[in-house]
Design a protein around this motif. Structure first.
Motif, PDB file in Angstrom:
ATOM      1  N   ARG A   4       0.833  -1.190   0.000  1.00 46.23           N
ATOM      2  CA  ARG A   4       0.000   0.000   0.000  1.00 46.23           C
ATOM      3  C   ARG A   4       0.873   1.248   0.000  1.00 46.23           C
ATOM      4  NH1 ARG A   4      -4.271  -0.035   4.611  1.00 46.23           N
ATOM      5  NH2 ARG A   4      -2.820  -1.470   5.560  1.00 46.23           N
ATOM      6  N   GLN A   5       0.452   2.227  -0.723  1.00 46.16           N
ATOM      7  CA  GLN A   5       1.196   3.478  -0.741  1.00 46.16           C
ATOM      8  C   GLN A   5       1.029   4.163   0.619  1.00 46.16           C
ATOM      9  OE1 GLN A   5       2.976   2.860  -3.586  1.00 46.16           O
ATOM     10  NE2 GLN A   5       2.905   5.042  -3.871  1.00 46.16           N
ATOM     11  N   PRO A   6       2.121   4.470   1.267  1.00 48.17           N
ATOM     12  CA  PRO A   6       1.995   5.097   2.583  1.00 48.17           C
ATOM     13  C   PRO A   6       1.586   6.560   2.502  1.00 48.17           C
ATOM     14  CG  PRO A   6       4.303   4.761   2.037  1.00 48.17           C
ATOM     15  CD  PRO A   6       3.486   4.207   0.888  1.00 48.17           C
ATOM     16  N   TYR A   7       1.811   7.185   1.376  1.00 50.25           N
ATOM     17  CA  TYR A   7       1.463   8.596   1.293  1.00 50.25           C
ATOM     18  C   TYR A   7       0.493   8.835   0.155  1.00 50.25           C
ATOM     19  CZ  TYR A   7       5.724   7.636  -1.331  1.00 50.25           C
ATOM     20  OH  TYR A   7       6.689   7.043  -2.096  1.00 50.25           O
ATOM     21  N   ARG A   8      -0.603   9.382   0.471  1.00 46.11           N
ATOM     22  CA  ARG A   8      -1.493   9.883  -0.579  1.00 46.11           C
ATOM     23  C   ARG A   8      -1.997  11.251  -0.130  1.00 46.11           C
ATOM     24  NH1 ARG A   8      -5.629   4.850   0.273  1.00 46.11           N
ATOM     25  NH2 ARG A   8      -5.366   4.743   2.491  1.00 46.11           N
ATOM     26  N   LYS A   9      -2.308  11.365   1.138  1.00 48.65           N
ATOM     27  CA  LYS A   9      -2.742  12.627   1.713  1.00 48.65           C
ATOM     28  C   LYS A   9      -2.000  12.764   3.024  1.00 48.65           C
ATOM     29  CE  LYS A   9      -7.498  13.795   0.560  1.00 48.65           C
ATOM     30  NZ  LYS A   9      -8.878  13.713   1.007  1.00 48.65           N
ATOM     31  N   HIS A  10      -1.984  13.968   3.516  1.00 45.88           N
ATOM     32  CA  HIS A  10      -1.368  14.109   4.837  1.00 45.88           C
ATOM     33  C   HIS A  10      -2.327  13.591   5.898  1.00 45.88           C
ATOM     34  CE1 HIS A  10       1.048  15.597   8.072  1.00 45.88           C
ATOM     35  NE2 HIS A  10      -0.015  16.143   8.593  1.00 45.88           N
ATOM     36  N   THR A  15       1.646   8.885  18.328  1.00 43.82           N
ATOM     37  CA  THR A  15       2.604   7.921  18.849  1.00 43.82           C
ATOM     38  C   THR A  15       1.899   6.922  19.753  1.00 43.82           C
ATOM     39  OG1 THR A  15       4.284   9.640  18.810  1.00 43.82           O
ATOM     40  CG2 THR A  15       4.756   7.694  20.131  1.00 43.82           C
ATOM     41  N   CYS A  16       2.152   5.650  19.490  1.00 46.44           N
ATOM     42  CA  CYS A  16       1.603   4.600  20.351  1.00 46.44           C
ATOM     43  C   CYS A  16       2.286   4.672  21.712  1.00 46.44           C
ATOM     44  CB  CYS A  16       1.849   3.249  19.688  1.00 46.44           C
ATOM     45  SG  CYS A  16       1.473   1.843  20.748  1.00 46.44           S
ATOM     46  N   VAL A  17       1.489   4.583  22.763  1.00 47.07           N
ATOM     47  CA  VAL A  17       2.064   4.720  24.103  1.00 47.07           C
ATOM     48  C   VAL A  17       2.917   3.514  24.489  1.00 47.07           C
ATOM     49  CG1 VAL A  17       0.337   6.288  25.048  1.00 47.07           C
ATOM     50  CG2 VAL A  17      -0.050   3.822  25.163  1.00 47.07           C
ATOM     51  N   ILE A  18       2.761   2.410  23.793  1.00 46.32           N
ATOM     52  CA  ILE A  18       3.517   1.218  24.152  1.00 46.32           C
ATOM     53  C   ILE A  18       4.807   1.109  23.341  1.00 46.32           C
ATOM     54  CG2 ILE A  18       3.467  -1.292  24.334  1.00 46.32           C
ATOM     55  CD1 ILE A  18       1.584   0.159  26.243  1.00 46.32           C
ATOM     56  N   CYS A  19       4.684   1.041  22.021  1.00 45.91           N
ATOM     57  CA  CYS A  19       5.882   0.820  21.211  1.00 45.91           C
ATOM     58  C   CYS A  19       6.527   2.124  20.749  1.00 45.91           C
ATOM     59  CB  CYS A  19       5.559  -0.078  20.024  1.00 45.91           C
ATOM     60  SG  CYS A  19       4.374   0.644  18.869  1.00 45.91           S
ATOM     61  N   ARG A  20       5.856   3.259  20.998  1.00 45.14           N
ATOM     62  CA  ARG A  20       6.421   4.573  20.670  1.00 45.14           C
ATOM     63  C   ARG A  20       6.600   4.791  19.182  1.00 45.14           C
ATOM     64  NH1 ARG A  20       5.580   7.915  24.727  1.00 45.14           N
ATOM     65  NH2 ARG A  20       5.588   6.707  26.623  1.00 45.14           N
ATOM     66  N   GLN A  21       5.929   3.988  18.369  1.00 46.59           N
ATOM     67  CA  GLN A  21       6.018   4.176  16.930  1.00 46.59           C
ATOM     68  C   GLN A  21       4.944   5.157  16.481  1.00 46.59           C
ATOM     69  OE1 GLN A  21       7.198   1.767  14.126  1.00 46.59           O
ATOM     70  NE2 GLN A  21       8.112   0.141  15.339  1.00 46.59           N
ATOM     71  N   LYS A  22       5.348   6.011  15.561  1.00 46.19           N
ATOM     72  CA  LYS A  22       4.370   6.938  15.000  1.00 46.19           C
ATOM     73  C   LYS A  22       3.597   6.243  13.894  1.00 46.19           C
ATOM     74  CE  LYS A  22       6.116  11.354  16.267  1.00 46.19           C
ATOM     75  NZ  LYS A  22       6.453  12.715  15.857  1.00 46.19           N
ATOM     76  N   THR A  23       2.307   6.418  13.919  1.00 49.74           N
ATOM     77  CA  THR A  23       1.427   5.743  12.972  1.00 49.74           C
ATOM     78  C   THR A  23       0.314   6.696  12.583  1.00 49.74           C
ATOM     79  OG1 THR A  23       1.811   3.780  14.313  1.00 49.74           O
ATOM     80  CG2 THR A  23       0.169   3.576  12.614  1.00 49.74           C
ATOM     81  N   ASP A  24      -0.274   6.429  11.445  1.00 49.71           N
ATOM     82  CA  ASP A  24      -1.469   7.177  11.057  1.00 49.71           C
ATOM     83  C   ASP A  24      -2.477   7.163  12.188  1.00 49.71           C
ATOM     84  OD1 ASP A  24      -0.361   7.406   8.611  1.00 49.71           O
ATOM     85  OD2 ASP A  24      -2.020   6.484   7.513  1.00 49.71           O
ATOM     86  N   LYS A  25      -3.039   8.311  12.413  1.00 49.95           N
ATOM     87  CA  LYS A  25      -4.024   8.419  13.479  1.00 49.95           C
ATOM     88  C   LYS A  25      -5.168   7.424  13.290  1.00 49.95           C
ATOM     89  CE  LYS A  25      -6.661  11.980  15.830  1.00 49.95           C
ATOM     90  NZ  LYS A  25      -7.477  13.148  15.559  1.00 49.95           N
ATOM     91  N   ARG A  26      -5.501   7.182  12.024  1.00 45.08           N
ATOM     92  CA  ARG A  26      -6.633   6.287  11.750  1.00 45.08           C
ATOM     93  C   ARG A  26      -6.376   4.856  12.187  1.00 45.08           C
ATOM     94  NH1 ARG A  26      -7.358   7.655   5.561  1.00 45.08           N
ATOM     95  NH2 ARG A  26      -5.200   7.043   5.799  1.00 45.08           N
ATOM     96  N   ARG A  27      -5.095   4.473  12.256  1.00 42.97           N
ATOM     97  CA  ARG A  27      -4.783   3.101  12.645  1.00 42.97           C
ATOM     98  C   ARG A  27      -4.606   2.954  14.142  1.00 42.97           C
ATOM     99  NH1 ARG A  27      -0.087   0.550   9.459  1.00 42.97           N
ATOM    100  NH2 ARG A  27      -0.754  -1.181  10.755  1.00 42.97           N
ATOM    101  N   LEU A  28      -4.763   4.066  14.835  1.00 40.17           N
ATOM    102  CA  LEU A  28      -4.586   4.039  16.276  1.00 40.17           C
ATOM    103  C   LEU A  28      -5.939   4.075  16.968  1.00 40.17           C
ATOM    104  CD1 LEU A  28      -1.782   6.646  16.143  1.00 40.17           C
ATOM    105  CD2 LEU A  28      -1.443   4.403  17.145  1.00 40.17           C
TER     106      LEU A  28
END
Ligand SMILES: [Zn+2]
Length: 97
Positions: A4-10, A15-28
């Motif tokens: 999947r293309q990671p960028y199409r729109k901004h 940041t996930c409080v556990i793994c500290r990875q930044k992710t699209d807000k929609r996936r959180l």
């Protein structure tokens, strides 16, 4: 099939409080501390209150549900009932990458 293309729109990143990875807000999933000291899932992301984001990795959910991380994070005692309600939003193993 193709990645999947990671960028199409901004898309806002959180940041996930556990793994500290930044992710699209929609996936959180947003957890929020309510005014009466409870902790609930906020599917709309619009509730008032102190929030924390959790990504869709099962390991992160297991850590949150199997430890006192939420209690520390929100400074409250999360009841078993609340954890059960939160667990209902836990992603299924199907989506595991
Ligand atoms: Zn995570």
């Amino acid at each position: 099939m193709g990645a999947r293309q990671p960028y199409r729109k901004h898309v806002p990143q959180r940041t996930c409080v556990i793994c500290r990875q930044k992710t699209d807000k929609r996936r959180l999933t947003r957890l929020v501390r309510t005014a009466d000291g409870g902790v609930v899932v906020d599917p709309t992301g619009k509730r008032n209150g102190r929030g924390a984001y959790l990504c869709d990795r099962i390991t992160c959910w297991d850590k949150v549900l199997g430890s006192a991380i939420l209690d520390q994070l929100f400074g409250v005692q999360v009841s078993d009932e609340e954890k059960e309600a939160i667990a209902a939003y836990r992603p299924s193993a199907m989506g595991e990458a």
